[in-house]
Design a protein around this motif. Structure first.
Motif, PDB file in Angstrom:
ATOM      1  N   UNK A 152       0.803  -1.231   0.000  1.00 27.89           N
ATOM      2  CA  UNK A 152       0.000   0.000   0.000  1.00 27.89           C
ATOM      3  C   UNK A 152       0.829   1.271   0.000  1.00 27.89           C
ATOM      4  N   UNK A 153       1.950   1.270   0.702  1.00 31.10           N
ATOM      5  CA  UNK A 153       2.777   2.477   0.753  1.00 31.10           C
ATOM      6  C   UNK A 153       3.346   2.803  -0.618  1.00 31.10           C
ATOM      7  N   UNK A 154       3.761   1.784  -1.352  1.00 33.72           N
ATOM      8  CA  UNK A 154       4.309   2.048  -2.689  1.00 33.72           C
ATOM      9  C   UNK A 154       3.207   2.541  -3.629  1.00 33.72           C
ATOM     10  N   UNK A 155       1.991   2.050  -3.464  1.00 38.47           N
ATOM     11  CA  UNK A 155       0.885   2.557  -4.270  1.00 38.47           C
ATOM     12  C   UNK A 155       0.605   4.018  -3.956  1.00 38.47           C
TER      13      UNK A 155
ATOM     14  N   UNK B 212      -7.165  -3.246  -4.397  1.00 35.48           N
ATOM     15  CA  UNK B 212      -6.128  -2.457  -3.717  1.00 35.48           C
ATOM     16  C   UNK B 212      -5.807  -1.184  -4.489  1.00 35.48           C
ATOM     17  N   UNK B 213      -5.657  -1.322  -5.807  1.00 34.93           N
ATOM     18  CA  UNK B 213      -5.299  -0.155  -6.603  1.00 34.93           C
ATOM     19  C   UNK B 213      -6.418   0.874  -6.605  1.00 34.93           C
ATOM     20  N   UNK B 214      -7.643   0.433  -6.802  1.00 35.37           N
ATOM     21  CA  UNK B 214      -8.751   1.380  -6.866  1.00 35.37           C
ATOM     22  C   UNK B 214      -8.937   2.111  -5.541  1.00 35.37           C
ATOM     23  N   UNK B 215      -8.758   1.420  -4.427  1.00 32.82           N
ATOM     24  CA  UNK B 215      -8.849   2.076  -3.118  1.00 32.82           C
ATOM     25  C   UNK B 215      -7.788   3.165  -2.992  1.00 32.82           C
ATOM     26  N   UNK B 216      -6.549   2.839  -3.376  1.00 35.10           N
ATOM     27  CA  UNK B 216      -5.463   3.813  -3.279  1.00 35.10           C
ATOM     28  C   UNK B 216      -5.670   4.966  -4.253  1.00 35.10           C
ATOM     29  N   UNK B 217      -6.149   4.671  -5.459  1.00 39.80           N
ATOM     30  CA  UNK B 217      -6.362   5.716  -6.459  1.00 39.80           C
ATOM     31  C   UNK B 217      -7.459   6.680  -6.036  1.00 39.80           C
ATOM     32  N   UNK B 218      -8.532   6.149  -5.493  1.00 36.16           N
ATOM     33  CA  UNK B 218      -9.620   7.006  -5.022  1.00 36.16           C
ATOM     34  C   UNK B 218      -9.139   7.900  -3.880  1.00 36.16           C
ATOM     35  N   UNK B 219      -8.363   7.334  -2.973  1.00 42.23           N
ATOM     36  CA  UNK B 219      -7.834   8.116  -1.847  1.00 42.23           C
ATOM     37  C   UNK B 219      -6.877   9.207  -2.316  1.00 42.23           C
ATOM     38  N   UNK B 220      -6.161   8.932  -3.410  1.00 44.65           N
ATOM     39  CA  UNK B 220      -5.188   9.892  -3.928  1.00 44.65           C
ATOM     40  C   UNK B 220      -5.826  10.975  -4.789  1.00 44.65           C
ATOM     41  N   UNK B 221      -7.099  10.836  -5.108  1.00 40.99           N
ATOM     42  CA  UNK B 221      -7.783  11.846  -5.912  1.00 40.99           C
ATOM     43  C   UNK B 221      -7.640  11.659  -7.408  1.00 40.99           C
TER      44      UNK B 221
ATOM     45  N   UNK C 193       0.502   9.586  -5.855  1.00 43.61           N
ATOM     46  CA  UNK C 193       0.479  10.968  -5.364  1.00 43.61           C
ATOM     47  C   UNK C 193       0.554  11.947  -6.544  1.00 43.61           C
ATOM     48  N   UNK C 194      -0.451  12.802  -6.647  1.00 39.66           N
ATOM     49  CA  UNK C 194      -0.470  13.815  -7.694  1.00 39.66           C
ATOM     50  C   UNK C 194      -0.898  13.318  -9.057  1.00 39.66           C
ATOM     51  N   UNK C 195      -1.326  12.063  -9.152  1.00 36.91           N
ATOM     52  CA  UNK C 195      -1.717  11.495 -10.444  1.00 36.91           C
ATOM     53  C   UNK C 195      -3.148  11.889 -10.793  1.00 36.91           C
ATOM     54  N   UNK C 196      -3.361  12.243 -12.042  1.00 40.86           N
ATOM     55  CA  UNK C 196      -4.684  12.640 -12.530  1.00 40.86           C
ATOM     56  C   UNK C 196      -5.404  11.489 -13.227  1.00 40.86           C
ATOM     57  N   UNK C 197      -4.639  10.692 -13.979  1.00 43.09           N
ATOM     58  CA  UNK C 197      -5.211   9.599 -14.769  1.00 43.09           C
ATOM     59  C   UNK C 197      -4.268   8.402 -14.690  1.00 43.09           C
ATOM     60  N   UNK C 198      -4.823   7.213 -14.878  1.00 41.50           N
ATOM     61  CA  UNK C 198      -3.980   6.018 -14.755  1.00 41.50           C
ATOM     62  C   UNK C 198      -4.444   4.925 -15.695  1.00 41.50           C
ATOM     63  N   UNK C 199      -3.473   4.181 -16.212  1.00 42.11           N
ATOM     64  CA  UNK C 199      -3.742   2.933 -16.922  1.00 42.11           C
ATOM     65  C   UNK C 199      -3.575   1.798 -15.930  1.00 42.11           C
ATOM     66  N   UNK C 200      -4.612   0.985 -15.768  1.00 42.18           N
ATOM     67  CA  UNK C 200      -4.586  -0.111 -14.818  1.00 42.18           C
ATOM     68  C   UNK C 200      -4.488  -1.440 -15.550  1.00 42.18           C
ATOM     69  N   UNK C 201      -3.388  -2.151 -15.306  1.00 45.25           N
ATOM     70  CA  UNK C 201      -3.166  -3.484 -15.879  1.00 45.25           C
ATOM     71  C   UNK C 201      -2.894  -4.439 -14.725  1.00 45.25           C
ATOM     72  N   UNK C 202      -3.716  -5.465 -14.591  1.00 45.35           N
ATOM     73  CA  UNK C 202      -3.512  -6.471 -13.543  1.00 45.35           C
ATOM     74  C   UNK C 202      -3.598  -7.862 -14.160  1.00 45.35           C
TER      75      UNK C 202
END
Length: 289
Positions: A58-61, A85-94, A66-75
């Motif tokens: 989680x810390x590395x996510x 895990x990623x979606x939770x961290x992304x939502x928290x990061x804005x 941090x400061x990201x506006x858009x993301x490509x998610x590949x799992x």
């Protein structure tokens, strides 16, 4: 590039699609690559930052997002919780917009294998996340045939299951082109882009094309289901092996033959053919020996 340029995070940055996406995002954007193996990324342009991390950390996510506006998610953790895990961290990061690499089989009502069920669940989680989303649903990657390279170079032979069944497989570069459009343009939010090549093609036809390009005779050998099942189960857990076989059966039933015009509609260029892909990657088949 200005200080206000959006930051785009690319996950799976050393993978088949992520690597291509990273190379295609215009330099006016800040690009951050998330990978477990930063050393595998190689040289990058000035607008690209490489960060080490993984979905289970989680810390590395948090650092990567941090400061990201858009993301490509590949799992790729079939049945796992990496998307959660990623979606939770992304939502928290804005993060505002997620472009998710999924699969075309999710829209096939006859597909109910483990992999497809997992992809559907991942899509549902994203769509319910509160963030804007775009789904990329490609057919099989043309690059999957690189698995044939060792036997082509050593024996002049291709071995595969259901050699005459067809798949409207797609060049990963076309997937990347569509992903970049979704990440950098407005109007893709809430869209599910099904991505195919220009025509359905069988393993037998692919073998013939490779033989012509290589200037050598290649033999196609049809594998029996039991043989392929045993191979899969040596490489994968039983449920995943069974899912791969069920997917192959759906292809034999014709479920993967439909061609879509999405690549042309989104990018303005027609999808690359298997012959184009193979010609551009021919050295991989020569050097496999």
């Amino acid at each position: 590039m200005t200080r206000s340029a959006p930051t785009i995070l690319v996950t799976g940055a050393t993978g088949t699609v992520g690597r291509e996406v990273a190379q295609r995002i215009p330099a006016r954007y800040r690009v951050r690559l998330l990978t477990r193996r930063p050393e595998a990324v190689g040289r990058t342009a000035d607008h690209i930052e490489v960060v080490a991390g993984e979905y289970a950390d989680p810390e590395s996510l948090d650092r990567a997002l941090h400061g990201v506006d858009r993301a490509l998610l590949v799992t790729a953790d079939v049945g796992g919780d990496h998307d959660t895990r990623f979606l939770h961290a992304a939502r928290s990061a804005g993060v505002r917009h997620i472009v998710k690499l999924s699969g075309a089989s999710v829209s096939d009502p006859g597909a109910d294998d483990l992999i497809t069920r997992w992809q559907r669940d991942c899509e549902r989680q994203l769509c319910a996340s509160g963030m804007a989303w775009t789904l990329l649903r490609p057919r099989s990657f043309m690059s999957n045939t690189l698995a044939w390279a060792p036997t082509i170079s050593s024996e002049g032979r291709v071995r595969a299951l259901y050699g005459d069944s067809v798949n409207a497989c797609v060049d990963p570069r076309d997937i990347a082109d569509v992903a970049v459009r979704a990440l950098t343009e407005v109007g893709h939010e809430g869209e599910a882009h099904v991505l195919t090549g220009p025509n359905p093609i069988s393993a037998v036809q692919q073998t013939k094309l490779l033989a012509e390009l290589l200037g050598q005779q290649l033999t196609f050998e049809e594998l029996a289901e039991d043989e392929v099942r045993a191979q899969y189960r040596r490489r994968h857990p039983g449920p995943l092996a069974d899912a791969l076989l069920r997917s192959a059966e759906r292809q034999r039933a014709g479920a993967k033959s439909r061609v879509e015009n999405t690549v042309l509609r989104v990018t303005g260029h027609p999808p690359r053919s298997y012959a184009q892909w193979a010609a551009d990657h021919l050295t991989a088949f020569v050097q496999a020996a």
